[in-house]
Design a protein around this motif. Structure first.
Motif, PDB file in Angstrom:
ATOM      1  N   HIS A 145      36.259  34.527 -19.068  1.00 41.65           N
ATOM      2  CA  HIS A 145      37.473  35.081 -18.488  1.00 41.65           C
ATOM      3  C   HIS A 145      37.060  36.031 -17.380  1.00 41.65           C
ATOM      4  N   SER A 152      38.052  38.353 -13.844  1.00 38.95           N
ATOM      5  CA  SER A 152      39.190  39.085 -13.317  1.00 38.95           C
ATOM      6  C   SER A 152      39.914  38.228 -12.293  1.00 38.95           C
ATOM      7  N   ALA A 153      41.234  38.291 -12.306  1.00 43.63           N
ATOM      8  CA  ALA A 153      42.031  37.459 -11.429  1.00 43.63           C
ATOM      9  C   ALA A 153      42.621  38.298 -10.313  1.00 43.63           C
ATOM     10  N   VAL A 193      45.400  39.907  -7.937  1.00 42.98           N
ATOM     11  CA  VAL A 193      46.750  40.354  -8.242  1.00 42.98           C
ATOM     12  C   VAL A 193      47.632  40.114  -7.025  1.00 42.98           C
ATOM     13  N   ILE A 225      51.650  40.014 -10.368  1.00 40.51           N
ATOM     14  CA  ILE A 225      51.231  38.958 -11.278  1.00 40.51           C
ATOM     15  C   ILE A 225      49.764  38.616 -11.001  1.00 40.51           C
ATOM     16  N   LYS A 226      49.034  38.294 -12.056  1.00 44.63           N
ATOM     17  CA  LYS A 226      47.649  37.863 -11.909  1.00 44.63           C
ATOM     18  C   LYS A 226      47.624  36.353 -11.640  1.00 44.63           C
ATOM     19  N   VAL A 227      46.750  35.947 -10.757  1.00 43.24           N
ATOM     20  CA  VAL A 227      46.599  34.528 -10.455  1.00 43.24           C
ATOM     21  C   VAL A 227      45.141  34.133 -10.650  1.00 43.24           C
ATOM     22  N   THR A 228      44.905  33.089 -11.408  1.00 45.13           N
ATOM     23  CA  THR A 228      43.564  32.585 -11.649  1.00 45.13           C
ATOM     24  C   THR A 228      43.432  31.205 -11.011  1.00 45.13           C
ATOM     25  N   ASP A 249      46.238  34.005 -19.630  1.00 52.53           N
ATOM     26  CA  ASP A 249      47.460  34.793 -19.646  1.00 52.53           C
ATOM     27  C   ASP A 249      47.960  35.100 -18.237  1.00 52.53           C
ATOM     28  N   SER A 250      47.476  34.335 -17.270  1.00 52.70           N
ATOM     29  CA  SER A 250      47.868  34.571 -15.888  1.00 52.70           C
ATOM     30  C   SER A 250      48.477  33.304 -15.302  1.00 52.70           C
ATOM     31  N   SER A 251      49.077  33.447 -14.120  1.00 52.52           N
ATOM     32  CA  SER A 251      49.502  32.271 -13.374  1.00 52.52           C
ATOM     33  C   SER A 251      48.256  31.544 -12.880  1.00 52.52           C
ATOM     34  N   HIS A 307      53.718  28.618 -15.721  1.00 54.96           N
ATOM     35  CA  HIS A 307      52.302  28.866 -15.955  1.00 54.96           C
ATOM     36  C   HIS A 307      51.447  28.455 -14.755  1.00 54.96           C
TER      37      HIS A 307
END
Length: 201
Positions: free
Chosen positions: A3, A5-6, A8, A17-20, A89-91, A115
């Motif tokens: 995992h 860091s995504a 923001v 929102i976090k984006v991965t 848990d992110s977009s 999602h």
């Protein structure tokens, strides 16, 4: 699955929102070349591959194809991708290559847009076996100039009216984004990499 860091993204209403970015590999799996590509697209990414992160060090494409077909298969790879995405848990923005692109296409009709933001799928030749999919999120399909086993132009013709689907055909061959492929094309690779990075996908 690591995992990371995504990034923001701040929306117009002020919420964050976090984006991965999830990079879904082809039959070669996670290789140094693929990691280089993923890093060039976006520093904050996750790689999903058929072999749980093991570098199989295939000598040829035929070796990779034989191993993937005998031990994994597209259906299992698609399920593995779904399982990997549900842990986030992110977009999500998706980038897929070959069987990875086909795996994204297979799930695009069932995983909702809450999602997944969007996907770009390179030379997903197995998409031809699942033409009735209607994606629930925007998908861009990038097809090569030709394929050995089917007519690219005919497939494009059949898919061009599919909702939330954009299609591009490029003057390169299947595998042009993979430095491990005999069809790797530096010009095409760099051009598409610039497009991906510019779209922060």
């Amino acid at each position: 699955m690591p995992h990371m860091s995504a990034p923001v993204i701040e929306k117009l209403d002020g919420t964050e929102i976090k984006v991965t970015t999830v990079v879904v590999t082809d039959i070669f799996g996670k290789t140094p070349a693929l990691e280089e590509l993923a890093n060039a697209i976006c520093k904050n990414h996750i790689i999903v591959d058929p072999y749980d992160g093991q570098n199989k060090m295939f000598h040829t494409e035929s070796d990779a194809y034989e191993y993937f077909s005998s031990n994994i298969g597209l259906e299992n790879y698609s399920k593995h991708l779904i399982n990997s995405l549900t842990k986030l848990d992110s977009s999500v923005n998706l980038v897929g290559f070959s069987v990875g692109a086909a795996a994204i296409w297979n799930l695009s009709g069932s995983l909702g847009p809450s999602h997944i933001n969007k996907a770009i799928c390179f030379y997903g030749s197995q998409i031809r076996n699942n033409r009735k999919v209607v994606p629930l999120f925007p998908v861009t399909l990038v097809f090569p100039k030709t394929e050995k086993h089917f007519s690219v132009s005919q497939l494009i013709s059949e898919l061009h009216t599919t909702q939330r689907t954009k299609i591009r055909q490029v003057p390169y061959f299947h595998g042009f984004m993979n430095k491990c492929s005999t069809n790797f094309d530096l010009q095409g690779y760099e051009s598409e990499l610039r497009t991906l990075a510019a779209n922060a996908i």
